[in-house]
Design a protein around this motif. Sequence first.
Motif, PDB file in Angstrom:
ATOM      1  N   THR A 130      -2.821  -4.685   1.480  1.00 50.77           N
ATOM      2  CA  THR A 130      -2.498  -3.967   2.877  1.00 50.77           C
ATOM      3  C   THR A 130      -1.104  -4.139   3.046  1.00 50.77           C
ATOM      4  OG1 THR A 130      -2.786  -5.802   4.380  1.00 50.77           O
ATOM      5  CG2 THR A 130      -4.939  -4.678   3.473  1.00 50.77           C
ATOM      6  N   ILE A 131      -0.812  -3.294   4.118  1.00 46.55           N
ATOM      7  CA  ILE A 131       0.718  -3.203   4.807  1.00 46.55           C
ATOM      8  C   ILE A 131       1.082  -4.471   5.563  1.00 46.55           C
ATOM      9  CG2 ILE A 131       0.684  -0.735   4.662  1.00 46.55           C
ATOM     10  CD1 ILE A 131       0.089  -0.752   7.615  1.00 46.55           C
ATOM     11  N   LEU A 132      -0.026  -5.323   5.787  1.00 49.12           N
ATOM     12  CA  LEU A 132       0.274  -6.521   6.322  1.00 49.12           C
ATOM     13  C   LEU A 132       0.895  -7.665   5.450  1.00 49.12           C
ATOM     14  CD1 LEU A 132      -2.913  -6.886   8.578  1.00 49.12           C
ATOM     15  CD2 LEU A 132      -1.060  -6.024   9.200  1.00 49.12           C
ATOM     16  N   SER A 133       0.749  -7.402   4.194  1.00 50.53           N
ATOM     17  CA  SER A 133       1.150  -8.382   3.165  1.00 50.53           C
ATOM     18  C   SER A 133       2.671  -8.260   2.914  1.00 50.53           C
ATOM     19  CB  SER A 133       0.294  -8.031   1.888  1.00 50.53           C
ATOM     20  OG  SER A 133       0.924  -8.992   0.837  1.00 50.53           O
ATOM     21  N   PRO A 134       3.254  -9.315   2.578  1.00 49.70           N
ATOM     22  CA  PRO A 134       4.658  -9.435   2.182  1.00 49.70           C
ATOM     23  C   PRO A 134       4.704  -8.868   0.695  1.00 49.70           C
ATOM     24  CG  PRO A 134       3.841 -11.691   2.399  1.00 49.70           C
ATOM     25  CD  PRO A 134       2.763 -10.695   2.909  1.00 49.70           C
ATOM     26  N   GLY A 135       3.492  -8.910  -0.075  1.00 53.46           N
ATOM     27  CA  GLY A 135       3.873  -8.151  -1.330  1.00 53.46           C
ATOM     28  C   GLY A 135       3.874  -6.724  -1.458  1.00 53.46           C
ATOM     29  N   GLU A 158       4.830 -10.251   7.260  1.00 58.45           N
ATOM     30  CA  GLU A 158       5.336 -11.589   7.451  1.00 58.45           C
ATOM     31  C   GLU A 158       4.335 -12.359   7.925  1.00 58.45           C
ATOM     32  OE1 GLU A 158       6.446 -13.559  10.119  1.00 58.45           O
ATOM     33  OE2 GLU A 158       7.251 -15.086   8.449  1.00 58.45           O
ATOM     34  N   ILE A 159       3.993 -13.567   7.735  1.00 58.52           N
ATOM     35  CA  ILE A 159       2.911 -14.341   8.038  1.00 58.52           C
ATOM     36  C   ILE A 159       2.551 -14.441   9.254  1.00 58.52           C
ATOM     37  CG2 ILE A 159       3.920 -16.668   7.609  1.00 58.52           C
ATOM     38  CD1 ILE A 159       1.034 -17.478   6.494  1.00 58.52           C
ATOM     39  N   SER A 160       3.820 -14.717  10.257  1.00 65.66           N
ATOM     40  CA  SER A 160       3.690 -14.966  11.762  1.00 65.66           C
ATOM     41  C   SER A 160       3.209 -13.546  12.520  1.00 65.66           C
ATOM     42  CB  SER A 160       5.210 -15.413  12.366  1.00 65.66           C
ATOM     43  OG  SER A 160       6.191 -14.409  11.896  1.00 65.66           O
TER      44      SER A 160
END
Length: 304
Positions: A175-180, A199-201
């Motif tokens: 997903t677009i939440l991922s840094p990958g 970014e995780i935060s």
Amino acid sequence: MRDKFNFANSNRRLFLAAVLVMTCVIIYSVGTGGRSDLVTSICSIITTPVQKISSMISAGIGTFSGEFKDIDQVRAENELLRQKVRELTKKTVDYDDLKMQNEEYRKLLELKDENDLFKFQPASVIARDASDYYGTFTVDKGSADGIALHDPVITADGLVGYISSLGITSSKVTTILSPGLEVGAVDKETRDGGTLFGEISSSKNGYTRLNYLSRNCEVTVGDIIVTSGFGSVFPKNLIIGEVHQIRAESENISLYAEIIPAADIKNCTEVFIITDFEGQHSVENDSIKGYKDGASSDTSSTAE
């Protein structure tokens, strides 16, 4: 109900006493040669109230039995009503699901009207890792359904991500939440651009980030961010989300904006995979981290 039992027991005792008295009178009369009409009169005097009592007892028992029948009938009617409520509840849930699905398809048709060169494949979410901050999930479509690695994944509301691992009958979606995942994105109004990746935060709170914004950009809170169309993974003007807040990078060289995704990424159950659009795969894909480092494109593998 207890009073009725007591009443019945009391009347039974009276009945037995009356029968005993009558028996004694008859025996005495026969033994002494008494008149038969006297015995008849005495019997009549005794049996009349006894008959009345007996009738009352019978009526009481009949009423008591009737009440039991009424209770059974009420129970049966209640169970029937419960069954009807369950059926109506299920119909309501089915109606709501159908209504939601129809709304999704209506939005999809509008999206297709705006992008008549898109080809879509609907898919259902079949697995999700609740502990994954980035919302990665698996869908029930794979290479056998015409799906290819790196196909964009959307809902009717906006961009979700892309096919990152492909199997024959299922695929994994990053997903677009991922840094990958990196997506070229712009402000729909100001056209200020940057690169979108998680970014995780931020992802823990359900946000993604638009990075590398110029310090003199005009992006403001509430602006809509869309795909830029640069590269070959995502078509132009797919809605990504809304600007939540703008912050300075730690080096203070540029800005970044936290974006609230338009799609309900962590709760969506139905998605659409864009299998073809103008410009797809026309240039080397450099929009996804790890692509050049050997991201799997083995269509015989099974998505986890």
